[in-house]
Design a protein around this motif. Structure first.
Motif, PDB file in Angstrom:
ATOM      1  N   LYS A  27       0.819  -1.206   0.000  1.00 52.88           N
ATOM      2  CA  LYS A  27       0.000   0.000   0.000  1.00 52.88           C
ATOM      3  C   LYS A  27       0.851   1.254   0.000  1.00 52.88           C
ATOM      4  O   LYS A  27       0.577   2.208  -0.752  1.00 52.88           O
ATOM      5  CB  LYS A  27      -0.914  -0.005   1.233  1.00 52.88           C
ATOM      6  CG  LYS A  27      -1.906   1.154   1.268  1.00 52.88           C
ATOM      7  CD  LYS A  27      -2.836   1.037   2.472  1.00 52.88           C
ATOM      8  CE  LYS A  27      -3.841   2.199   2.503  1.00 52.88           C
ATOM      9  NZ  LYS A  27      -4.753   2.091   3.682  1.00 52.88           N
ATOM     10  N   ASN A  28       1.897   1.267   0.811  1.00 52.00           N
ATOM     11  CA  ASN A  28       2.765   2.450   0.893  1.00 52.00           C
ATOM     12  C   ASN A  28       3.474   2.705  -0.435  1.00 52.00           C
ATOM     13  O   ASN A  28       3.594   3.851  -0.889  1.00 52.00           O
ATOM     14  CB  ASN A  28       3.807   2.267   2.007  1.00 52.00           C
ATOM     15  CG  ASN A  28       3.177   2.236   3.384  1.00 52.00           C
ATOM     16  OD1 ASN A  28       1.963   2.310   3.515  1.00 52.00           O
ATOM     17  ND2 ASN A  28       4.001   2.133   4.411  1.00 52.00           N
ATOM     18  N   VAL A  29       3.997   1.622  -1.050  1.00 54.62           N
ATOM     19  CA  VAL A  29       4.695   1.760  -2.324  1.00 54.62           C
ATOM     20  C   VAL A  29       3.733   2.261  -3.402  1.00 54.62           C
ATOM     21  O   VAL A  29       4.066   3.155  -4.196  1.00 54.62           O
ATOM     22  CB  VAL A  29       5.315   0.414  -2.766  1.00 54.62           C
ATOM     23  CG1 VAL A  29       5.894   0.516  -4.177  1.00 54.62           C
ATOM     24  CG2 VAL A  29       6.388  -0.027  -1.789  1.00 54.62           C
ATOM     25  N   ALA A  30       2.516   1.711  -3.428  1.00 51.17           N
ATOM     26  CA  ALA A  30       1.526   2.113  -4.428  1.00 51.17           C
ATOM     27  C   ALA A  30       1.167   3.589  -4.276  1.00 51.17           C
ATOM     28  O   ALA A  30       1.044   4.311  -5.275  1.00 51.17           O
ATOM     29  CB  ALA A  30       0.283   1.246  -4.293  1.00 51.17           C
ATOM     30  N   GLN A  31       1.010   4.066  -3.040  1.00 51.78           N
ATOM     31  CA  GLN A  31       0.676   5.473  -2.804  1.00 51.78           C
ATOM     32  C   GLN A  31       1.803   6.401  -3.235  1.00 51.78           C
ATOM     33  O   GLN A  31       1.559   7.522  -3.694  1.00 51.78           O
ATOM     34  CB  GLN A  31       0.364   5.693  -1.323  1.00 51.78           C
ATOM     35  CG  GLN A  31      -0.955   5.071  -0.876  1.00 51.78           C
ATOM     36  CD  GLN A  31      -1.200   5.214   0.610  1.00 51.78           C
ATOM     37  OE1 GLN A  31      -0.282   5.514   1.397  1.00 51.78           O
ATOM     38  NE2 GLN A  31      -2.452   4.987   1.030  1.00 51.78           N
ATOM     39  N   ALA A  32       3.050   5.936  -3.104  1.00 48.35           N
ATOM     40  CA  ALA A  32       4.197   6.749  -3.511  1.00 48.35           C
ATOM     41  C   ALA A  32       4.289   6.866  -5.033  1.00 48.35           C
ATOM     42  O   ALA A  32       4.877   7.815  -5.557  1.00 48.35           O
ATOM     43  CB  ALA A  32       5.485   6.152  -2.963  1.00 48.35           C
ATOM     44  N   LEU A  33       3.691   5.907  -5.736  1.00 46.21           N
ATOM     45  CA  LEU A  33       3.754   5.904  -7.199  1.00 46.21           C
ATOM     46  C   LEU A  33       2.597   6.653  -7.839  1.00 46.21           C
ATOM     47  O   LEU A  33       2.752   7.265  -8.901  1.00 46.21           O
ATOM     48  CB  LEU A  33       3.769   4.461  -7.713  1.00 46.21           C
ATOM     49  CG  LEU A  33       4.979   3.617  -7.318  1.00 46.21           C
ATOM     50  CD1 LEU A  33       4.800   2.181  -7.791  1.00 46.21           C
ATOM     51  CD2 LEU A  33       6.268   4.207  -7.895  1.00 46.21           C
ATOM     52  N   LEU A  39      -2.463  -0.025  -9.217  1.00 44.88           N
ATOM     53  CA  LEU A  39      -1.117  -0.032  -8.647  1.00 44.88           C
ATOM     54  C   LEU A  39      -0.914  -1.051  -7.516  1.00 44.88           C
ATOM     55  O   LEU A  39       0.101  -1.762  -7.524  1.00 44.88           O
ATOM     56  CB  LEU A  39      -0.739   1.376  -8.177  1.00 44.88           C
ATOM     57  CG  LEU A  39      -0.205   2.307  -9.271  1.00 44.88           C
ATOM     58  CD1 LEU A  39      -0.049   3.725  -8.758  1.00 44.88           C
ATOM     59  CD2 LEU A  39       1.119   1.778  -9.803  1.00 44.88           C
ATOM     60  N   PRO A  40      -1.813  -1.149  -6.522  1.00 45.03           N
ATOM     61  CA  PRO A  40      -1.570  -2.123  -5.443  1.00 45.03           C
ATOM     62  C   PRO A  40      -1.380  -3.557  -5.929  1.00 45.03           C
ATOM     63  O   PRO A  40      -0.371  -4.192  -5.560  1.00 45.03           O
ATOM     64  CB  PRO A  40      -2.810  -1.973  -4.556  1.00 45.03           C
ATOM     65  CG  PRO A  40      -3.235  -0.565  -4.775  1.00 45.03           C
ATOM     66  CD  PRO A  40      -2.987  -0.305  -6.237  1.00 45.03           C
ATOM     67  N   PRO A  41      -2.286  -4.111  -6.760  1.00 44.37           N
ATOM     68  CA  PRO A  41      -2.043  -5.489  -7.230  1.00 44.37           C
ATOM     69  C   PRO A  41      -0.804  -5.593  -8.116  1.00 44.37           C
ATOM     70  O   PRO A  41      -0.095  -6.608  -8.073  1.00 44.37           O
ATOM     71  CB  PRO A  41      -3.321  -5.840  -8.005  1.00 44.37           C
ATOM     72  CG  PRO A  41      -3.939  -4.538  -8.357  1.00 44.37           C
ATOM     73  CD  PRO A  41      -3.593  -3.613  -7.234  1.00 44.37           C
ATOM     74  N   LEU A  42      -0.541  -4.547  -8.904  1.00 45.56           N
ATOM     75  CA  LEU A  42       0.632  -4.551  -9.772  1.00 45.56           C
ATOM     76  C   LEU A  42       1.913  -4.558  -8.947  1.00 45.56           C
ATOM     77  O   LEU A  42       2.863  -5.296  -9.255  1.00 45.56           O
ATOM     78  CB  LEU A  42       0.604  -3.332 -10.693  1.00 45.56           C
ATOM     79  CG  LEU A  42       1.764  -3.198 -11.697  1.00 45.56           C
ATOM     80  CD1 LEU A  42       1.784  -4.393 -12.648  1.00 45.56           C
ATOM     81  CD2 LEU A  42       1.654  -1.891 -12.481  1.00 45.56           C
ATOM     82  N   VAL A  43       1.942  -3.770  -7.891  1.00 49.71           N
ATOM     83  CA  VAL A  43       3.115  -3.708  -7.011  1.00 49.71           C
ATOM     84  C   VAL A  43       3.330  -5.049  -6.323  1.00 49.71           C
ATOM     85  O   VAL A  43       4.463  -5.552  -6.257  1.00 49.71           O
ATOM     86  CB  VAL A  43       2.944  -2.588  -5.964  1.00 49.71           C
ATOM     87  CG1 VAL A  43       4.016  -2.702  -4.872  1.00 49.71           C
ATOM     88  CG2 VAL A  43       3.032  -1.223  -6.624  1.00 49.71           C
ATOM     89  N   PHE A  44       2.254  -5.649  -5.826  1.00 50.35           N
ATOM     90  CA  PHE A  44       2.387  -6.923  -5.109  1.00 50.35           C
ATOM     91  C   PHE A  44       2.878  -8.035  -6.035  1.00 50.35           C
ATOM     92  O   PHE A  44       3.796  -8.785  -5.673  1.00 50.35           O
ATOM     93  CB  PHE A  44       1.050  -7.321  -4.490  1.00 50.35           C
ATOM     94  CG  PHE A  44       1.116  -8.588  -3.684  1.00 50.35           C
ATOM     95  CD1 PHE A  44       1.636  -8.581  -2.401  1.00 50.35           C
ATOM     96  CD2 PHE A  44       0.703  -9.796  -4.231  1.00 50.35           C
ATOM     97  CE1 PHE A  44       1.719  -9.753  -1.658  1.00 50.35           C
ATOM     98  CE2 PHE A  44       0.801 -10.970  -3.502  1.00 50.35           C
ATOM     99  CZ  PHE A  44       1.304 -10.952  -2.209  1.00 50.35           C
ATOM    100  N   VAL A  45       2.283  -8.147  -7.215  1.00 46.22           N
ATOM    101  CA  VAL A  45       2.697  -9.180  -8.167  1.00 46.22           C
ATOM    102  C   VAL A  45       4.152  -8.965  -8.580  1.00 46.22           C
ATOM    103  O   VAL A  45       4.931  -9.924  -8.692  1.00 46.22           O
ATOM    104  CB  VAL A  45       1.778  -9.171  -9.413  1.00 46.22           C
ATOM    105  CG1 VAL A  45       2.342 -10.079 -10.501  1.00 46.22           C
ATOM    106  CG2 VAL A  45       0.375  -9.612  -9.038  1.00 46.22           C
ATOM    107  N   SER A  46       4.536  -7.716  -8.792  1.00 46.04           N
ATOM    108  CA  SER A  46       5.929  -7.412  -9.146  1.00 46.04           C
ATOM    109  C   SER A  46       6.871  -7.853  -8.039  1.00 46.04           C
ATOM    110  O   SER A  46       7.966  -8.371  -8.296  1.00 46.04           O
ATOM    111  CB  SER A  46       6.099  -5.908  -9.396  1.00 46.04           C
ATOM    112  OG  SER A  46       5.316  -5.481 -10.496  1.00 46.04           O
ATOM    113  N   GLY A  47       6.441  -7.673  -6.793  1.00 48.52           N
ATOM    114  CA  GLY A  47       7.264  -8.087  -5.666  1.00 48.52           C
ATOM    115  C   GLY A  47       7.467  -9.587  -5.623  1.00 48.52           C
ATOM    116  O   GLY A  47       8.577 -10.072  -5.363  1.00 48.52           O
ATOM    117  N   VAL A  48       6.396 -10.334  -5.896  1.00 51.58           N
ATOM    118  CA  VAL A  48       6.503 -11.798  -5.918  1.00 51.58           C
ATOM    119  C   VAL A  48       7.460 -12.243  -7.016  1.00 51.58           C
ATOM    120  O   VAL A  48       8.318 -13.118  -6.818  1.00 51.58           O
ATOM    121  CB  VAL A  48       5.108 -12.436  -6.129  1.00 51.58           C
ATOM    122  CG1 VAL A  48       5.245 -13.941  -6.344  1.00 51.58           C
ATOM    123  CG2 VAL A  48       4.203 -12.145  -4.939  1.00 51.58           C
TER     124      VAL A  48
END
Length: 270
Positions: A27-33, A39-48
């Protein structure tokens, strides 16, 4: 090799750090972008994906013999990350926050350095090599007699349906043979090195995969009244993508096939 390990290590570390950050602070990373709901699901999938990529990089670092195709795969993966970052910034404009744009550009530049560095260092790696060995309960002289009958490889190669000489000489440097496999494939082989009673190496043309400089080296060695037979296979991919494909898929296939050849040879000489 040290330079490549360092580069792979830095790449693995960056993937581990960002992967952990993206999956635990999504959530924090998505808000910064930006504020886009994607963004939230995209950030999480990218992290995996980054965590999986990091684990693969670590296995490559620990492996003594590097696979050129695998290093190229890492370079390709990093290149896709850079292209994805460009698409997010210029195409979709999902990343809207100014700080998010700067972060994305900075990370993309770092990953681009990894991609280029791995590609350059990967090119200096040796060609793909596979080696199979077997000890056969027979004399070296008897084993050589079968091996030296160059055009008659079908007598012990279980995958060859028919083999015939395609040169005047059936032994020594320059001897050639034509082989027809049981699956219908055909190749031409030529002797590049020949040592009487010891072994020979052949170049192989007509492989149904994009390879070049394909070579098999067969050698005999006496071992406690028995004979050790070894087959060393070397090849290079015909290009960037074929090197990736061959490094991952062809090597295990060839290792199994060469093991069958050794088994067939053992049956023929005992």
């Amino acid at each position: 090799m040290l330079a490549l390990n360092i580069l792979l290590g830095l790449n693995a570390l960056s993937c581990l750090i960002f992967g952990t950050l993206f999956t635990t602070k999504t959530k924090n990373v998505a808000q910064a972008l930006g504020s886009d709901p994607l963004l939230p699901p995209l950030v999480f999938v990218s992290g995996v994906v980054l965590l999986i990529f990091s684990a693969h990089l670590i296995t490559a670092i620990l492996r003594k013999n590097k696979i050129k195709g695998e290093v190229y795969y890492f370079s390709l993966g990093d290149s896709l990350w850079v292209m994805g970052s460009i698409a997010l910034l210029m195409g979709t404009k999902i990343i809207s926050e100014t700080t998010g744009v700067y972060y994305t550009i900075a990370v993309a530049l770092m990953v681009a350095i990894f991609a280029v560095g791995q590609l350059i260092l990967g090119k200096s790696l040796p060609e793909n090599t596979i080696q199979n060995r077997m000890v056969v309960n027979t004399s070296k002289e008897k084993a050589w007699k079968v091996l030296a009958d160059f055009s008659n490889i079908s007598q012990y190669h279980p995958l060859v349906l028919k083999s015939e000489a395609s040169s005047e000489s059936n032994e020594g440097l320059g001897a050639r043979r034509h082989c027809t496999f049981r699956d219908g494939g055909q190749v031409d082989e030529e002797v590049l090195w020949w040592q009487e009673g010891v072994g020979y190496s052949v170049s192989i043309e007509g492989m149904p995969v994009p390879v070049k400089d394909f070579e098999n080296r067969i050698e005999l060695k006496s071992e406690n009244g028995q004979t050790q037979l070894s087959i060393t296979t070397k090849f290079r991919g015909a290009g960037f993508f074929s090197e990736i494909f061959l490094g991952f898929l062809l090597k295990p296939v060839l290792r199994r096939k060469m093991a069958k050849v050794l088994e067939g040879f053992a049956e023929a000489v005992t």
